[in-house]
Design a protein around this motif. Sequence first.
Motif, PDB file in Angstrom:
ATOM      1  N   GLU A  36       0.829  -1.211   0.000  1.00 36.08           N
ATOM      2  CA  GLU A  36       0.000   0.000   0.000  1.00 36.08           C
ATOM      3  C   GLU A  36       0.862   1.259   0.000  1.00 36.08           C
ATOM      4  O   GLU A  36       0.566   2.226  -0.708  1.00 36.08           O
ATOM      5  N   GLN A  37       1.935   1.230   0.776  1.00 36.95           N
ATOM      6  CA  GLN A  37       2.829   2.391   0.804  1.00 36.95           C
ATOM      7  C   GLN A  37       3.500   2.577  -0.549  1.00 36.95           C
ATOM      8  O   GLN A  37       3.671   3.691  -1.035  1.00 36.95           O
ATOM      9  N   TRP A  38       3.856   1.464  -1.188  1.00 42.07           N
ATOM     10  CA  TRP A  38       4.505   1.534  -2.489  1.00 42.07           C
ATOM     11  C   TRP A  38       3.538   2.027  -3.562  1.00 42.07           C
ATOM     12  O   TRP A  38       3.905   2.814  -4.425  1.00 42.07           O
ATOM     13  N   PHE A  39       2.277   1.598  -3.497  1.00 44.22           N
ATOM     14  CA  PHE A  39       1.275   2.052  -4.470  1.00 44.22           C
ATOM     15  C   PHE A  39       1.092   3.567  -4.392  1.00 44.22           C
ATOM     16  O   PHE A  39       0.818   4.223  -5.388  1.00 44.22           O
ATOM     17  N   LYS A  40       1.243   4.122  -3.207  1.00 41.05           N
ATOM     18  CA  LYS A  40       1.008   5.551  -3.000  1.00 41.05           C
ATOM     19  C   LYS A  40       2.089   6.424  -3.608  1.00 41.05           C
ATOM     20  O   LYS A  40       2.019   7.646  -3.525  1.00 41.05           O
ATOM     21  N   ARG A  41       3.076   5.805  -4.279  1.00 39.76           N
ATOM     22  CA  ARG A  41       4.070   6.599  -5.004  1.00 39.76           C
ATOM     23  C   ARG A  41       3.428   7.311  -6.187  1.00 39.76           C
ATOM     24  O   ARG A  41       3.973   8.276  -6.702  1.00 39.76           O
ATOM     25  N   HIS A  42       2.267   6.812  -6.630  1.00 36.55           N
ATOM     26  CA  HIS A  42       1.500   7.487  -7.674  1.00 36.55           C
ATOM     27  C   HIS A  42       0.745   8.637  -7.007  1.00 36.55           C
ATOM     28  O   HIS A  42      -0.204   8.398  -6.257  1.00 36.55           O
ATOM     29  N   ALA A  43       1.181   9.855  -7.231  1.00 37.44           N
ATOM     30  CA  ALA A  43       0.567  11.018  -6.589  1.00 37.44           C
ATOM     31  C   ALA A  43      -0.932  11.071  -6.898  1.00 37.44           C
ATOM     32  O   ALA A  43      -1.332  10.983  -8.053  1.00 37.44           O
ATOM     33  N   GLY A  44      -1.753  11.151  -5.856  1.00 38.01           N
ATOM     34  CA  GLY A  44      -3.198  11.254  -6.018  1.00 38.01           C
ATOM     35  C   GLY A  44      -3.949   9.934  -5.903  1.00 38.01           C
ATOM     36  O   GLY A  44      -5.176   9.919  -5.920  1.00 38.01           O
ATOM     37  N   ILE A  45      -3.228   8.825  -5.753  1.00 34.64           N
ATOM     38  CA  ILE A  45      -3.896   7.518  -5.697  1.00 34.64           C
ATOM     39  C   ILE A  45      -4.451   7.206  -4.293  1.00 34.64           C
ATOM     40  O   ILE A  45      -5.317   6.357  -4.147  1.00 34.64           O
ATOM     41  N   ARG A  46      -3.983   7.923  -3.300  1.00 32.18           N
ATOM     42  CA  ARG A  46      -4.335   7.591  -1.914  1.00 32.18           C
ATOM     43  C   ARG A  46      -5.844   7.567  -1.629  1.00 32.18           C
ATOM     44  O   ARG A  46      -6.340   6.577  -1.092  1.00 32.18           O
ATOM     45  N   PRO A  47      -6.622   8.616  -1.954  1.00 36.09           N
ATOM     46  CA  PRO A  47      -8.060   8.571  -1.627  1.00 36.09           C
ATOM     47  C   PRO A  47      -8.807   7.396  -2.267  1.00 36.09           C
ATOM     48  O   PRO A  47      -9.511   6.669  -1.560  1.00 36.09           O
ATOM     49  N   PRO A  48      -8.641   7.138  -3.579  1.00 36.15           N
ATOM     50  CA  PRO A  48      -9.371   5.992  -4.121  1.00 36.15           C
ATOM     51  C   PRO A  48      -8.853   4.652  -3.605  1.00 36.15           C
ATOM     52  O   PRO A  48      -9.625   3.699  -3.458  1.00 36.15           O
ATOM     53  N   LEU A  49      -7.564   4.570  -3.282  1.00 32.85           N
ATOM     54  CA  LEU A  49      -7.014   3.328  -2.728  1.00 32.85           C
ATOM     55  C   LEU A  49      -7.578   3.071  -1.340  1.00 32.85           C
ATOM     56  O   LEU A  49      -7.973   1.942  -1.020  1.00 32.85           O
ATOM     57  N   ASP A  50      -7.653   4.117  -0.520  1.00 28.68           N
ATOM     58  CA  ASP A  50      -8.238   3.971   0.820  1.00 28.68           C
ATOM     59  C   ASP A  50      -9.702   3.559   0.733  1.00 28.68           C
ATOM     60  O   ASP A  50     -10.167   2.726   1.510  1.00 28.68           O
ATOM     61  N   GLU A  51     -10.428   4.142  -0.215  1.00 31.87           N
ATOM     62  CA  GLU A  51     -11.839   3.775  -0.386  1.00 31.87           C
ATOM     63  C   GLU A  51     -11.971   2.319  -0.822  1.00 31.87           C
ATOM     64  O   GLU A  51     -12.806   1.583  -0.313  1.00 31.87           O
ATOM     65  N   ALA A  52     -11.120   1.895  -1.745  1.00 28.22           N
ATOM     66  CA  ALA A  52     -11.174   0.513  -2.230  1.00 28.22           C
ATOM     67  C   ALA A  52     -10.875  -0.483  -1.110  1.00 28.22           C
ATOM     68  O   ALA A  52     -11.460  -1.562  -1.056  1.00 28.22           O
ATOM     69  N   THR A  53      -9.975  -0.111  -0.209  1.00 25.51           N
ATOM     70  CA  THR A  53      -9.601  -0.994   0.892  1.00 25.51           C
ATOM     71  C   THR A  53     -10.787  -1.286   1.793  1.00 25.51           C
ATOM     72  O   THR A  53     -10.941  -2.400   2.294  1.00 25.51           O
ATOM     73  N   ASN A  54     -11.664  -0.309   1.982  1.00 26.02           N
ATOM     74  CA  ASN A  54     -12.767  -0.445   2.940  1.00 26.02           C
ATOM     75  C   ASN A  54     -14.137  -0.637   2.306  1.00 26.02           C
ATOM     76  O   ASN A  54     -15.114  -0.823   3.018  1.00 26.02           O
ATOM     77  N   GLN A  73      -5.440   1.379 -13.707  1.00 27.44           N
ATOM     78  CA  GLN A  73      -4.583   0.584 -14.590  1.00 27.44           C
ATOM     79  C   GLN A  73      -3.185   0.436 -14.006  1.00 27.44           C
ATOM     80  O   GLN A  73      -2.592  -0.642 -14.075  1.00 27.44           O
ATOM     81  N   LYS A  74      -2.650   1.508 -13.428  1.00 20.68           N
ATOM     82  CA  LYS A  74      -1.331   1.437 -12.797  1.00 20.68           C
ATOM     83  C   LYS A  74      -1.352   0.473 -11.611  1.00 20.68           C
ATOM     84  O   LYS A  74      -0.420  -0.320 -11.430  1.00 20.68           O
ATOM     85  N   LEU A  75      -2.408   0.532 -10.824  1.00 23.29           N
ATOM     86  CA  LEU A  75      -2.528  -0.359  -9.672  1.00 23.29           C
ATOM     87  C   LEU A  75      -2.650  -1.814 -10.114  1.00 23.29           C
ATOM     88  O   LEU A  75      -2.050  -2.707  -9.516  1.00 23.29           O
ATOM     89  N   ALA A  76      -3.396  -2.066 -11.183  1.00 21.26           N
ATOM     90  CA  ALA A  76      -3.527  -3.429 -11.718  1.00 21.26           C
ATOM     91  C   ALA A  76      -2.161  -3.962 -12.140  1.00 21.26           C
ATOM     92  O   ALA A  76      -1.824  -5.120 -11.867  1.00 21.26           O
ATOM     93  N   THR A  77      -1.362  -3.117 -12.771  1.00 21.64           N
ATOM     94  CA  THR A  77      -0.013  -3.522 -13.177  1.00 21.64           C
ATOM     95  C   THR A  77       0.847  -3.811 -11.963  1.00 21.64           C
ATOM     96  O   THR A  77       1.553  -4.825 -11.908  1.00 21.64           O
ATOM     97  N   ASP A  78       0.796  -2.929 -10.961  1.00 25.64           N
ATOM     98  CA  ASP A  78       1.573  -3.132  -9.739  1.00 25.64           C
ATOM     99  C   ASP A  78       1.187  -4.451  -9.064  1.00 25.64           C
ATOM    100  O   ASP A  78       2.053  -5.204  -8.612  1.00 25.64           O
ATOM    101  N   GLY A 100      -7.551  -1.983 -11.133  1.00 24.01           N
ATOM    102  CA  GLY A 100      -6.744  -2.322  -9.967  1.00 24.01           C
ATOM    103  C   GLY A 100      -7.446  -2.066  -8.649  1.00 24.01           C
ATOM    104  O   GLY A 100      -7.198  -2.764  -7.670  1.00 24.01           O
ATOM    105  N   PHE A 101      -8.352  -1.094  -8.613  1.00 22.48           N
ATOM    106  CA  PHE A 101      -9.070  -0.809  -7.368  1.00 22.48           C
ATOM    107  C   PHE A 101     -10.005  -1.954  -7.007  1.00 22.48           C
ATOM    108  O   PHE A 101     -10.100  -2.344  -5.850  1.00 22.48           O
ATOM    109  N   GLU A 102     -10.685  -2.510  -7.995  1.00 25.49           N
ATOM    110  CA  GLU A 102     -11.558  -3.654  -7.733  1.00 25.49           C
ATOM    111  C   GLU A 102     -10.728  -4.886  -7.371  1.00 25.49           C
ATOM    112  O   GLU A 102     -11.087  -5.645  -6.475  1.00 25.49           O
ATOM    113  N   MET A 103      -9.595  -5.065  -8.027  1.00 30.59           N
ATOM    114  CA  MET A 103      -8.710  -6.184  -7.704  1.00 30.59           C
ATOM    115  C   MET A 103      -8.210  -6.057  -6.259  1.00 30.59           C
ATOM    116  O   MET A 103      -8.189  -7.042  -5.519  1.00 30.59           O
TER     117      MET A 103
END
Length: 133
Positions: A36-54, A73-78, A100-103
């Motif tokens: 999760e910390q590594w995914f957040k290297r994409h600036a701006g991904i944090r809010p949708p990633l946090d939402e997807a987690t919960n 798409q970037k998250l799916a690749t990661d 990637g958010f659904e995954m």
Amino acid sequence: MADDSQQTTNSGGGNDRVPKFSGKAEEFPEWSFVAEQWFKRHAGIRPPLDEATNRIEPIMWDELGPTTQDFAQKLATDLAMTCIGPARRFLMNCKERSNGFEMWRLMCRQYKGQGMTRKRGQLNMITRFPFRA
């Protein structure tokens, strides 16, 4: 000598930042924290990633805006690059392979104990016989 340290650093397919996740549930909490910390290297991904987690409901591609689709798409690749074995097969079975958010949402539900444990609980609720006096 420098070549040996370079080889050690780059082991794991050139991805030296995140360990691989093999699909063992007991490894998921630590792996997901680092990932999760590594995914957040994409600036701006944090809010949708946090939402997807919960989030409980599926995250459909059509409901994502253009910028969020790019992040998805970037998250799916990661995820594809950091998962191996059963975990990668789990991702390959996702309906929306570019989302990637659904995954990530599905992985969190499956490996944080909300997958099979949740299904067992639902089955117990259905098959439970209530005794009433």
